[in-house]
Design a protein around this motif. Structure first.
Motif, short mmCIF file in Angstrom:
data_model
loop_
_atom_site.label_atom_id
_atom_site.label_comp_id
_atom_site.label_asym_id
_atom_site.label_seq_id
_atom_site.Cartn_x
_atom_site.Cartn_y
_atom_site.Cartn_z
N LEU A 195 -15.29 7.96 -0.58
CA LEU A 195 -14.06 8.75 -0.59
C LEU A 195 -14.31 10.03 -1.35
N TRP A 200 -12.64 13.52 -3.58
CA TRP A 200 -11.52 14.08 -4.37
C TRP A 200 -11.98 15.46 -4.81
N ALA A 203 -6.64 8.38 -7.95
CA ALA A 203 -7.65 8.33 -6.88
C ALA A 203 -8.77 7.37 -7.27
N ALA A 204 -9.19 7.41 -8.54
CA ALA A 204 -10.26 6.51 -8.98
C ALA A 204 -9.81 5.05 -8.91
N ALA A 246 -9.85 4.03 -5.31
CA ALA A 246 -11.23 3.86 -4.84
C ALA A 246 -11.78 2.53 -5.33
N LEU A 254 -15.88 7.09 -5.34
CA LEU A 254 -15.12 8.33 -5.22
C LEU A 254 -16.01 9.48 -5.68
N CYS A 293 -17.36 12.52 3.75
CA CYS A 293 -16.44 11.50 3.20
C CYS A 293 -15.60 10.85 4.30
#
Ligand code: UDP
Length: 349
Positions: free
Chosen positions: A184, A186, A199-200, A203, A210, A252
């Protein structure tokens, strides 16, 4: 056209965030339509191919890290003041001046220029002092203020007086990548309003690493977030110039855009779609207006890590080509140039 750049960071440094790219893309879009463009920017800026007037001075503090009721503070040798001295001195060489500085003085000076001065307001409502001066410009000089999205406009009391110009990219510099790796992405300035921790966490819950790109603007925030996740989950890749960034981002499976504030636009959303990478974001701010839910990404409840994680599990349902096609339809330089002309032409008379 004279463009006045952001006073936060030099062009090319990443410190100024998305507005650095926006200034260059607006310049390119106007040149493509046959206009002559010069740019006022902070000393040390890099803008190959453009007539650049660099100005030294003390930059202001970024507005997003000040309280809402903070007074306007002007340092000695103010960069904003120096920008507008420079613009004022050469104004008769230009038909119009378009400023990207999110700054009280920049807005206040609007009626004092002989050459029409217009502003792209790059952030949502953050400050009482700025809202007040913007409201005065909006009411007394109709048409002078533009924003990037309707969501951004709606944060101001005078939303109806703002022209929505969207944003655009030089799509020839973004390569569509049909295949992805199980990772992924970011991309943002690393600062609290960008919500990296969400986000982390998503993930980690999804079992995917990430990859993170962006300037570390807030060291203590970065230390706190990176301490919570192992490097196998949170994989920092530095700040890359656009050509390298787009190549890496294109690998990604999805971009997570997890902003905690009302993002004005979200250049990284447009950039991600341009390389064929679907975007998972919150139903908040610009990204919620850009992503086509279920087609070029997923929009989930704001601040919901569970929502992000559930969306990551469904990413295979999306067609990467549809992402690129949306970028071509909505974020091309040609479309951006047409929108700017439609905004600025009536201001010339
Ligand atoms: N960016 C970049 N290289 C990186 C990471 C980010 O050039 O390694 C740029 C990205 O292209 C985008 C900007 O940083 O233009 C972030 O802008 P955005 O509008 O998403 O957010 P802002 O920082 O303005 O709040």
């Amino acid at each position: 056209v004279l463009l006045v750049s952001t006073t936060i960071g030099t062009l090319g440094s990443g410190r100024g965030g998305g507005v650095e790219l926006t200034v260059l893309n607006v310049a390119r879009a106007l040149v493509e339509r046959g206009h002559k463009v010069a740019i006022v920017a902070a000393e040390g800026s890099v803008a190959p191919g453009f007539d650049l007037l660099t100005v030294a001075g003390e930059p202001p503090a970024p507005a997003q890290h000040e309280p809402r009721n903070a007074p306007v503070v002007m340092p000695a040798d103010s960069l904003v003041a120096n920008f507008f001295w420079a613009a004022h001195r050469c104004q008769e060489r230009f038909d119009i001046i378009v400023s990207f500085a999110y700054d009280w003085l920049a807005y206040f000076l609007t009626p004092f220029f002989q050459t029409p001065l217009a502003h792209v307001v790059g952030m949502s409502s953050l400050s009482d002092a700025l809202d007040q001066v913007l409201a005065r410009v909006a009411h007394q000089l109709p048409g002078r203020l533009a924003v990037h999205t309707r969501a951004q406009a709606a944060t101001f009391d005078f939303a109806d007086d703002l022209v929505v110009v969207g944003n655009g990219l030089d799509l020839s510099g973004y390569d569509f990548q049909a295949q992805s790796e199980p990772v992924l992405g970011w991309v943002a300035r690393i600062a609290p309003e960008k919500g990296l921790e969400d986000a982390a966490a998503a993930a980690e819950a999804s079992g995917l690493p990430l990859r993170v790109w962006g300037v570390i603007e807030d060291e203590s925030y970065w230390s706190a977030v990176s301490a919570r996740f192992p490097p196998a989950v949170l994989n920092y890749r530095g700040f890359l110039p656009t050509p390298q960034l787009q190549a890496e981002l294109g690998k990604c499976r999805a971009l997570l855009a997890t902003h905690h504030w009302v993002e004005a636009f979200g250049n990284v959303v447009a950039e991600s779609l341009a390389v064929g990478v679907p975007v998972i974001s919150y139903r908040r701010g610009g990204p919620a207006e850009l992503v086509r839910h279920g087609e070029t990404g997923f929009l989930v409840e704001a601040d919901s890590v569970a929502g992000l994680t559930a969306a990551v599990a469904r990413i295979g349902e999306l067609d990467r080509l549809a992402c690129r096609q949306q970028a071509e339809a909505e974020f091309s330089l040609a479309a951006l140039g047409r929108r700017f002309e439609a905004w600025l032409t009536p201001l010339l008379s």
